[in-house]
Motif scaffolding. Structure first.
Motif, mmCIF file in Angstrom:
data_model
loop_
_atom_site.group_PDB
_atom_site.id
_atom_site.type_symbol
_atom_site.label_atom_id
_atom_site.label_comp_id
_atom_site.label_asym_id
_atom_site.label_seq_id
_atom_site.Cartn_x
_atom_site.Cartn_y
_atom_site.Cartn_z
ATOM 1 N N TYR A 150 0.756 -0.988 0.057
ATOM 2 C CA TYR A 150 -0.100 -0.057 0.446
ATOM 3 C C TYR A 150 1.014 1.044 0.165
ATOM 4 N N GLN A 151 0.654 2.113 -1.240
ATOM 5 C CA GLN A 151 1.299 3.458 -1.219
ATOM 6 C C GLN A 151 0.529 4.093 -0.093
ATOM 7 N N HIS A 152 -0.406 4.499 0.628
ATOM 8 C CA HIS A 152 -0.706 5.574 1.754
ATOM 9 C C HIS A 152 -1.187 4.874 3.082
ATOM 10 N N ARG A 153 -0.712 5.693 3.500
ATOM 11 C CA ARG A 153 -1.032 5.517 5.201
ATOM 12 C C ARG A 153 -2.076 6.579 5.689
ATOM 13 N N GLU A 154 -3.195 7.087 6.756
ATOM 14 C CA GLU A 154 -3.654 7.106 7.140
ATOM 15 C C GLU A 154 -3.760 6.728 8.070
ATOM 16 N N SER A 155 -3.958 6.891 9.738
ATOM 17 C CA SER A 155 -4.347 6.984 11.122
ATOM 18 C C SER A 155 -4.875 7.509 12.024
ATOM 19 N N GLY A 156 -5.157 7.449 12.709
ATOM 20 C CA GLY A 156 -6.602 8.183 13.806
ATOM 21 C C GLY A 156 -6.965 7.684 14.960
ATOM 22 N N VAL A 157 -7.899 8.054 15.827
ATOM 23 C CA VAL A 157 -7.816 8.155 17.171
ATOM 24 C C VAL A 157 -9.969 7.120 16.625
ATOM 25 N N PHE A 158 -10.255 6.635 17.435
ATOM 26 C CA PHE A 158 -11.504 6.146 17.671
ATOM 27 C C PHE A 158 -11.577 7.962 17.724
ATOM 28 N N GLY A 159 -13.470 8.150 17.680
ATOM 29 C CA GLY A 159 -13.021 9.714 17.768
ATOM 30 C C GLY A 159 -13.868 9.875 16.105
ATOM 31 N N ASP A 160 -12.838 9.934 15.028
ATOM 32 C CA ASP A 160 -12.306 10.588 14.021
ATOM 33 C C ASP A 160 -13.664 9.865 12.774
ATOM 34 N N GLN A 161 -13.384 11.031 11.819
ATOM 35 C CA GLN A 161 -14.391 10.076 10.676
ATOM 36 C C GLN A 161 -13.287 9.412 9.711
ATOM 37 N N ILE A 162 -13.550 8.875 9.356
ATOM 38 C CA ILE A 162 -12.272 7.584 8.487
ATOM 39 C C ILE A 162 -13.451 7.400 7.333
ATOM 40 N N GLU A 163 -12.440 8.296 6.022
ATOM 41 C CA GLU A 163 -12.744 8.401 4.811
ATOM 42 C C GLU A 163 -12.453 7.117 3.587
ATOM 43 N N ILE A 164 -12.999 6.073 3.481
ATOM 44 C CA ILE A 164 -13.100 4.928 2.360
ATOM 45 C C ILE A 164 -13.320 5.652 1.191
#
Length: 181
Positions: A150-164
């Motif tokens: 995978y060429q791109h990585r995003e991370s976050g914490v519970f509470g964030d909006q995740i755009e797939i």
């Protein structure tokens, strides 16, 4: 497939385990692992968000990804298919049908979810792979597979909006609904 791979696949298909457990093939052999309530509730909440936010698509889970590669068929916790592509009698779906997969981390699966499955899903060309870590209340979204990575990585914490990215649209998951152990 080798004789040993055929035997393992046959055993996994025919062994019965309690509903609160899953049978997994690991480097150490066949392993029975518990399913936590955080895992089940998070999976159900993702299913609900797919239903509500991705019209015309159906959430699927606990299925095998075809074809086998290196004798391995991963079993993602969640994905989605266009309504017309769903085969209600199937528990196996071709990798080419899957716009994304989700793995919900458990204590036993952590290493596989972050490494082995990342490699397998990228090699299969699955456009997006979301790792939901109920142990740490964090998520990681991997996108743009190329050359087995995978060429791109995003991370976050519970509470964030995740755009797939899903086909020609975007599925937005509200991770505040995910449950932590």
């Amino acid at each position: 497939m080798t004789i040993a791979e055929d035997w393992v696949a046959d055993a996994m298909e025919n062994l019965e385990v309690p509903r609160t457990m899953r049978l997994r093939l690991t480097r150490n052999g066949l392993t029975v692992v518990p399913v936590t309530q955080a895992h089940v509730m998070t999976q159900m909440r993702i299913f609900g968000q797919i239903d509500a936010r991705l019209p015309g698509w159906v959430p699927i889970g606990e299925f095998k990804v075809l074809p086998p590669r290196e004798g391995y068929m991963p079993e993602p916790d969640v994905s989605a298919l266009p309504q017309e592509k769903l085969d209600p009698g199937s528990s196996r779906f071709d990798e080419g049908l899957l716009p994304f997969v989700v793995e919900i981390v458990s204590p036993e699966s952590k290493g596989r979810d972050y490494s082995t499955k990342t490699d397998h899903y990228a090699l299969r060309g699955i456009p997006a792979y979301l790792i939901v870590d109920v142990l740490t209340a964090r998520w990681t979204l991997l996108t743009r597979p190329a050359d087995g990575e995978y060429q791109h990585r995003e991370s976050g914490v519970f509470g964030d909006q995740i755009e797939i990215p899903v086909a020609d649209r975007t599925l937005t998951l509200d991770s505040s609904q995910f449950m932590r152990i």
